[in-house]
Design a protein around this motif. Structure first.
Motif, short mmCIF file in Angstrom:
data_model
loop_
_atom_site.label_atom_id
_atom_site.label_comp_id
_atom_site.label_asym_id
_atom_site.label_seq_id
_atom_site.Cartn_x
_atom_site.Cartn_y
_atom_site.Cartn_z
N CYS A 62 0.73 -1.11 0.12
CA CYS A 62 -0.06 -0.04 0.06
C CYS A 62 0.93 1.12 -0.15
O CYS A 62 0.60 2.20 -0.72
CB CYS A 62 -1.01 -0.12 1.41
N THR A 63 1.87 1.16 1.09
CA THR A 63 2.73 2.39 0.96
C THR A 63 3.38 2.64 -0.52
O THR A 63 3.57 3.83 -1.10
CB THR A 63 4.04 2.19 1.95
N LEU A 64 4.06 1.55 -1.13
CA LEU A 64 4.56 1.56 -2.42
C LEU A 64 3.59 2.07 -3.53
O LEU A 64 3.91 3.02 -4.11
CB LEU A 64 5.07 0.39 -2.75
N GLY A 65 2.36 1.64 -3.45
CA GLY A 65 1.34 2.13 -4.41
C GLY A 65 0.75 3.57 -4.39
O GLY A 65 0.64 4.22 -5.22
N VAL A 66 0.76 4.20 -2.85
CA VAL A 66 0.36 5.30 -2.94
C VAL A 66 1.52 6.43 -3.12
O VAL A 66 1.39 7.44 -3.82
CB VAL A 66 -0.21 5.70 -1.41
N LEU A 67 2.75 5.86 -3.06
CA LEU A 67 3.93 6.88 -3.42
C LEU A 67 4.04 6.91 -4.81
O LEU A 67 4.21 7.91 -5.30
CB LEU A 67 5.08 5.95 -3.06
N LEU A 68 3.67 5.70 -5.59
CA LEU A 68 3.76 5.80 -7.16
C LEU A 68 2.58 6.74 -7.63
O LEU A 68 2.69 7.20 -8.88
CB LEU A 68 3.51 4.52 -7.66
N VAL A 105 1.81 9.70 -6.33
CA VAL A 105 2.30 11.12 -6.15
C VAL A 105 2.70 11.57 -7.38
O VAL A 105 3.77 10.74 -7.84
CB VAL A 105 3.14 11.10 -4.83
N PRO A 106 2.19 12.71 -7.78
CA PRO A 106 2.69 13.02 -9.25
C PRO A 106 4.20 13.28 -9.54
O PRO A 106 4.56 12.65 -10.44
CB PRO A 106 1.88 14.55 -9.64
N PRO A 107 4.93 13.85 -8.73
CA PRO A 107 6.61 14.03 -8.92
C PRO A 107 7.06 12.61 -8.78
O PRO A 107 7.78 12.37 -9.79
CB PRO A 107 7.06 14.67 -7.65
N ILE A 108 6.80 11.65 -7.84
CA ILE A 108 7.35 10.42 -7.82
C ILE A 108 6.77 9.63 -9.07
O ILE A 108 7.61 8.81 -9.73
CB ILE A 108 6.94 9.65 -6.81
N GLU A 109 5.51 9.75 -9.53
CA GLU A 109 5.16 9.09 -10.93
C GLU A 109 5.89 9.46 -11.89
O GLU A 109 6.29 8.96 -12.75
CB GLU A 109 3.68 9.45 -10.97
N ASN A 132 5.82 4.75 -20.37
CA ASN A 132 4.64 5.57 -20.10
C ASN A 132 3.61 4.55 -19.42
O ASN A 132 3.60 3.37 -19.45
CB ASN A 132 4.07 6.08 -21.53
N ASN A 133 2.99 5.23 -18.35
CA ASN A 133 1.97 4.56 -17.51
C ASN A 133 2.76 3.44 -16.66
O ASN A 133 1.99 2.76 -16.01
CB ASN A 133 0.96 3.82 -18.29
N ALA A 134 3.98 3.55 -16.48
CA ALA A 134 4.52 2.49 -15.49
C ALA A 134 4.03 2.49 -14.22
O ALA A 134 3.76 1.83 -13.38
CB ALA A 134 6.02 2.39 -15.66
N ALA A 135 4.10 3.91 -13.56
CA ALA A 135 3.77 4.10 -12.26
C ALA A 135 2.16 3.88 -12.25
O ALA A 135 1.96 3.15 -11.07
CB ALA A 135 3.99 5.92 -11.98
N LYS A 136 1.13 4.20 -13.21
CA LYS A 136 -0.15 3.83 -12.63
C LYS A 136 -0.29 2.26 -12.84
O LYS A 136 -0.77 1.88 -11.96
CB LYS A 136 -0.95 4.13 -14.21
N LEU A 137 0.26 1.51 -13.57
CA LEU A 137 0.50 0.25 -13.58
C LEU A 137 0.93 -0.31 -12.36
O LEU A 137 0.24 -1.23 -11.41
CB LEU A 137 1.23 -0.78 -14.84
N GLY A 138 2.07 0.14 -11.77
CA GLY A 138 2.63 -0.39 -10.30
C GLY A 138 1.58 -0.06 -9.50
O GLY A 138 1.56 -0.92 -8.47
N ALA A 139 0.84 1.17 -9.32
CA ALA A 139 0.15 1.44 -8.31
C ALA A 139 -1.00 0.55 -8.19
O ALA A 139 -1.74 0.22 -7.45
CB ALA A 139 -0.35 2.97 -8.51
#
Length: 257
Positions: free
Chosen positions: A47-53, A55-59, A69-76
């Protein structure tokens, strides 16, 4: 809005992960093992990792680092599936007897695997530089189907989490374990907020498909707030419930002595 909400969620998740990991380590030292404690630590960690991903700057940094592209969305989204699945395993271990425990655990693991197996091909087929996996791009059919699969899983699992937590809260209250009862009641409420989050995003996608969506700017405010409240309340409630179980166990041990 996303940065503030998910940044706060990350702080709550980090605190919950540290507390759960410390308890799991103590359990390992005592040569004890409980699925619930391990599942809770995994749940808080992902959950911590997902919500960090989220956060727009971290994304932006994550997508720049991976070149995808969209790697952070998929990870979250994967983290969200693992978060909900781990919480299911924890609560099933708490509430089911040994006769049906293994079958119940395997069924929920299989369900999560099937959801991920459905999401990944949709993601691969749809992703591109001009596409984001958000409700803003609901006009892309692949985005809508992908999000609906993900949201349906969130709604179903959060519904079961609310059901299990509310039942255990009533039992704990009847048994006089007020800390556990309050924590589980808060967790049940948080899970209902998770259902509301899925319903909020899903209703926008459905109404967009039907040609009469409600305002996107409202959805982009309501959904993150519901998700943030659900995460923070669930972490707080489950931590309270765990503390209550520990206090009850100590009290029972002292009475026996």
């Amino acid at each position: 809005m996303d940065g503030i909400v998910f940044g706060l969620c990350a702080l709550f998740g980090l605190a919950g992960t540290v507390l759960s990991a410390r308890e799991a380590w103590r359990q390992r030292i005592r040569n004890e093992y409980h699925i619930a404690r391990f599942a809770r630590t995994v749940a808080f960690g992902v959950c911590t990792l997902g919500v960090l991903l989220a956060v727009p700057p971290i994304e932006d940094f994550f997508e720049s680092a991976t070149g995808m592209n969209n790697a952070a969305k998929l990870g979250a989204h994967i983290c969200a599936v693992l978060w909900c699945g781990s919480l299911q395993l924890m609560l099933v271990d708490w509430s089911y007897n040994q006769d049906v425990l293994k079958a119940s655990l395997y069924a929920r693991i299989a369900f999560a695997v099937c959801v991920l197996a459905a999401m990944l091909p949709l993601f691969i087929e749809t992703t591109g530089e001009s596409i984001e996996f958000t409700t803003e791009y609901a006009a892309a059919p692949g985005v809508t189907v992908y999000l609906m699969v993900y949201l349906a899983y969130v709604a179903i699992t959060c519904g079961e989490i609310a059901f299990l937590c509310s039942g255990m809260a009533l039992s704990a209250r009847r048994g006089g374990h007020m800390w556990s009862a309050r924590g589980l009641a808060m967790s049940a409420t948080a899970a209902l907020l998770g259902v509301a989050y899925a319903a909020s995003k899903g209703s926008y996608l459905v109404t967009h498909y039907l040609g009469h969506p409600w305002p996107l700017r409202d959805e982009e405010i309501v959904s993150p707030v519901l998700a943030g409240l659900a995460v923070m309340s669930l972490i707080t409630g489950l931590t309270m419930a765990t503390v209550g179980k520990r206090l009850a166990a100590r009290k029972a041990a002292a009475s026996a002595a």
